[in-house]
Write a protein that holds these residues in place. Structure first.
Motif, PDB file in Angstrom:
ATOM      1  N   VAL A  96      22.361  62.246  74.568  1.00 46.38           N
ATOM      2  CA  VAL A  96      21.793  61.742  75.892  1.00 46.38           C
ATOM      3  C   VAL A  96      22.622  60.201  76.141  1.00 46.38           C
ATOM      4  CG1 VAL A  96      19.750  60.743  76.927  1.00 46.38           C
ATOM      5  CG2 VAL A  96      19.532  62.498  75.318  1.00 46.38           C
ATOM      6  N   VAL A  97      23.540  60.452  77.049  1.00 46.14           N
ATOM      7  CA  VAL A  97      24.376  59.430  77.377  1.00 46.14           C
ATOM      8  C   VAL A  97      23.630  58.448  78.434  1.00 46.14           C
ATOM      9  CG1 VAL A  97      26.620  58.713  78.074  1.00 46.14           C
ATOM     10  CG2 VAL A  97      26.198  60.905  76.602  1.00 46.14           C
ATOM     11  N   SER A  98      23.636  57.035  78.106  1.00 40.55           N
ATOM     12  CA  SER A  98      23.179  56.212  79.113  1.00 40.55           C
ATOM     13  C   SER A  98      24.428  55.455  79.868  1.00 40.55           C
ATOM     14  CB  SER A  98      21.884  55.205  78.444  1.00 40.55           C
ATOM     15  OG  SER A  98      21.255  56.053  77.784  1.00 40.55           O
ATOM     16  N   PHE A  99      24.095  55.023  81.004  1.00 38.83           N
ATOM     17  CA  PHE A  99      25.116  54.296  81.785  1.00 38.83           C
ATOM     18  C   PHE A  99      24.822  53.309  82.340  1.00 38.83           C
ATOM     19  CE2 PHE A  99      26.222  58.629  81.601  1.00 38.83           C
ATOM     20  CZ  PHE A  99      27.724  58.722  81.614  1.00 38.83           C
ATOM     21  N   LYS A 100      25.629  52.024  82.770  1.00 36.95           N
ATOM     22  CA  LYS A 100      25.260  51.089  83.329  1.00 36.95           C
ATOM     23  C   LYS A 100      25.908  51.409  84.858  1.00 36.95           C
ATOM     24  CE  LYS A 100      27.605  48.682  80.432  1.00 36.95           C
ATOM     25  NZ  LYS A 100      28.254  47.363  79.953  1.00 36.95           N
ATOM     26  N   ASN A 101      25.505  50.488  85.774  1.00 39.39           N
ATOM     27  CA  ASN A 101      26.185  50.539  87.093  1.00 39.39           C
ATOM     28  C   ASN A 101      25.760  52.063  87.934  1.00 39.39           C
ATOM     29  OD1 ASN A 101      27.338  47.713  87.154  1.00 39.39           O
ATOM     30  ND2 ASN A 101      28.590  48.624  85.679  1.00 39.39           N
ATOM     31  N   VAL A 102      24.593  52.077  87.782  1.00 39.58           N
ATOM     32  CA  VAL A 102      24.398  53.845  88.238  1.00 39.58           C
ATOM     33  C   VAL A 102      23.885  53.534  89.878  1.00 39.58           C
ATOM     34  CG1 VAL A 102      23.727  54.845  86.212  1.00 39.58           C
ATOM     35  CG2 VAL A 102      22.071  53.466  87.561  1.00 39.58           C
TER      36      VAL A 102
END
Length: 650
Positions: A555-561
């Motif tokens: 499970v990959v999390s992102f910033k600036n979505v």
């Protein structure tokens, strides 16, 4: 007598005036940086008093022993036009149409140098180019061993239909957006060079602070003669495995029947300049060779040998026999007698010189693959691939002094003379020429950024373009130099006041120069609008933040979505992800957007411990974006050994 005295007086006045001058950057139509102190400098007679005025400010300076003087005006707000004037007791110089606004240094290699006239939709773009408050200054290519104090040439050009075609495309589209949204003048100080490596743009002083580059900096040649001799030794060692001198007797063997040329520089196609085939800036004579398989039914027939365009004197040998000697314009088609070939393998060796009509080109061949063939009345054999190249070291030869002969030399000639001209920040598009040393770019790129800021004594903004898509779509098991270079660029974001424009979605896998420079300029402008001018815009696409591994998925999390994640795919599938298990073997993976995260898994149940996205030279399938339309940048969650680790600049 009176005429003679008058002439002498005028001559003396002219010489005095000629000694008073501004640095080349301060010419008509210049844009000066608003809201910062304004450095202005020039030259006069040694120890001469100089009065310098700008708008309603007046400053006094005294030229030093070398004649240089400098002043620093107080910050001013956007506007103009103003006049910049310097006067002494014996002379006066003026600069007209001076504007205060935003100044950006545009630098890098060919994708920054790429002009508007070669970008998409030029006919339409030049109709939307009449922005008299956008000005462009082009710094001519130059390299020097010593730091330069001024530029040899250059002038500020006002943006209009006539001029804009020669502006940096990335810089212009960036400037146009800022001009429209900020309503202030924009100056583009354009200093770039196609094909240049980053090491050419770094000062010797900075190199000496880096453990890996310090030995190189300390051994820099002091003259071009010394540099040419050094490059000659390096080229011989690179191509022949030894720095030993080569004699004419050695080279005579190259054209003999049975000579093994398979250890020469291997190249797929002979088309193009040798400068880009690993034989940098060599100017002289050279050899190109190929084994050609001739079918039995062509033997005994007259044939035509097609060899593209190469207009110097050529000698051509087939199986050790001279079959042609001479010069030919245009696409060469050499008529050969019936006994020129034998059935099976034949060895063709050609000795030739620099291009004549295009002397800058040096050694190489022009044309298309279709121009390379052996034909008879009944058959045709392509000879467009699998050639070998070798310079003639025994014949007289030289080396052109270009961007990559010696490190620091571009900085000396094309950056040092700009310092300390006031700028808001720098735009940088470079890296293609450093992809083979991508791991070292983790050091050299931030070193250059820090170097420039220290030289300017200004922590200015620095925004750069991540490499676009070009080349193959490898999997992570093959590795990718370009992906590693993009990773090195991403790591530079740890420096303050930096920003990156991701461009993998607007590249061209078949052309290292994608022509969509509009989106590139726009994405750089978003960084400036957000970070320099406080506008409420999302300046980047999704950026990898963290990963959690469950039993069968990551499970990959992102910033600036932004407003959320999305895919650009008519079927709605997320593409571009790979996963690897304990064996470190990567597999193409399935991925799904779950809120502001992406779940990655393999249908056969591989237990993942690593995830990579868009890890290829040209990751065409990568299609993860935010709803604002900005692409996610390539990333990996592992820190396994890089393909380019250990490759060093030398």
């Amino acid at each position: 007598m009176k005429r003679l005295l008058l002439f002498c007086f005028v001559l003396l006045q002219f010489q005095a005036i000629a000694q008073l001058k501004f640095a080349r950057l301060f010419s008509n139509h210049v844009v000066l940086q608003r809201q910062k102190p304004i450095p202005v400098w020039g030259w006069a007679k040694p120890k001469e008093k100089v009065t310098v005025t700008l708008a309603n400010q007046k400053l006094l300076a005294t030229a030093d022993d070398a004649g240089k003087w400098s002043v620093k005006f107080k910050p001013m707000e956007a506007g103009g036009p103003h006049r910049l004037v310097a006067t002494t007791l014996t002379g006066k110089v003026e600069v007209e149409d001076v504007l205060m606004g935003e100044v950006w240094l545009c630098s890098g290699q060919s994708n920054m140098e790429w002009p508007v006239k070669q970008a998409d939709n030029f006919r339409q773009e030049k109709k939307n180019a009449n922005f008299p408050q956008i000005r462009h200054f082009y710094v001519e290519h130059n390299v020097t061993m010593d730091l330069q104090t001024d530029l040899v040439s250059g002038e500020w050009k006002v943006s209009n239909e006539e001029n804009v075609g020669n502006f940096t495309a990335v810089g212009f589209f960036f400037a146009r957006e800022l001009a429209q949204k900020l309503n202030v003048p924009i100056g583009l100080l354009h200093s770039s060079w196609g094909g240049s490596q980053i090491e050419g743009w770094i000062s010797k002083e900075a190199m000496q602070t880096n453990d890996e580059l310090k030995p190189y900096a300390n051994a820099l040649p002091k003259t071009w003669e010394e540099a040419d001799a050094q490059l000659d030794r390096q080229t011989r060692k690179q191509l022949l495995g030894s720095e030993a001198e080569v004699t004419m007797a050695d080279e005579k063997k190259y054209t003999e029947a049975g000579y093994d040329f398979s250890k020469w520089r291997s190249t797929g196609t002979p088309l193009g300049a040798w400068d880009w085939k690993g034989i940098w800036m060599f100017r002289g004579k050279g050899f190109m060779a190929k084994t050609i398989d001739i079918p039995e039914d062509m033997v005994g027939q007259s044939t035509t040998l097609g060899l593209g365009i190469q207009d110097s004197f050529n000698e051509m040998y087939i199986n050790g026999k001279l079959v042609y000697a001479g010069m030919m314009q245009g696409v060469r088609k050499i008529a050969l007698p019936a006994d020129a070939w034998k059935a099976g393998a034949n060895r063709l060796v050609i000795k030739f010189g620099n291009m004549i009509e295009q002397p800058w080109y040096g050694l190489g061949v022009n044309g298309t693959p279709d121009d390379l063939f052996v034909s008879s009345k009944t058959a045709k054999v392509s000879i467009a691939a699998d050639w070998y190249l070798l310079p003639s070291f025994a014949e007289p030869h030289t080396y052109n002094h270009s961007c990559n002969n010696v490190g620091t030399t571009i900085y000396n000639a094309m950056i040092a003379p700009l310092i300390p001209f006031g700028i808001r920040g720098a735009l940088w598009y470079q890296g293609e020429s450093n992809a083979g040393r991508a791991y070292q770019y983790r050091q050299s790129f931030p070193l250059m950024i820090d170097d420039w800021r220290q030289q300017w004594d200004d922590d200015f903004s620095f925004y750069f373009v991540q490499l676009s898509s070009y080349g193959g779509y490898q999997n992570s098991n093959n590795g990718s130099n370009w992906a590693e270079l993009r990773e090195a660029q991403t790591l530079a974001l740890s420096l303050p006041k930096t920003g990156m424009a991701v461009t993998i979605d607007v590249g061209n896998p078949k052309d290292i120069h994608p022509t969509n420079k509009q989106d590139v300029g726009h994405r750089l402008a978003l960084n400036a609008l957000k970070m320099d001018f406080g506008q409420d815009v999302l300046h980047t696409g999704p950026v990898y933040d963290s990963v959690k591994f469950d039993e069968d998925k990551a499970v990959v999390s992102f910033k600036n979505v932004g407003e959320g994640l999305m895919v650009k795919d008519k079927f709605g599938y997320v593409k571009g992800f790979e996963i690897a298990g304990e064996d470190k073997v990567f597999h193409y993976a399935k991925a799904e957007i779950i809120g502001d995260k992406v779940e990655v898994y393999h249908p056969k149940g591989v237990k993942p411990i690593a995830v990579r996205y868009a890890w290829a030279d040209a990751p065409e399938d990568a299609n993860l974006f935010n709803l604002e339309g900005l692409p996610a940048g390539p990333f990996r969650t592992d820190d396994w050994k890089s393909k380019t680790e250990g490759q060093k600049f030398q």
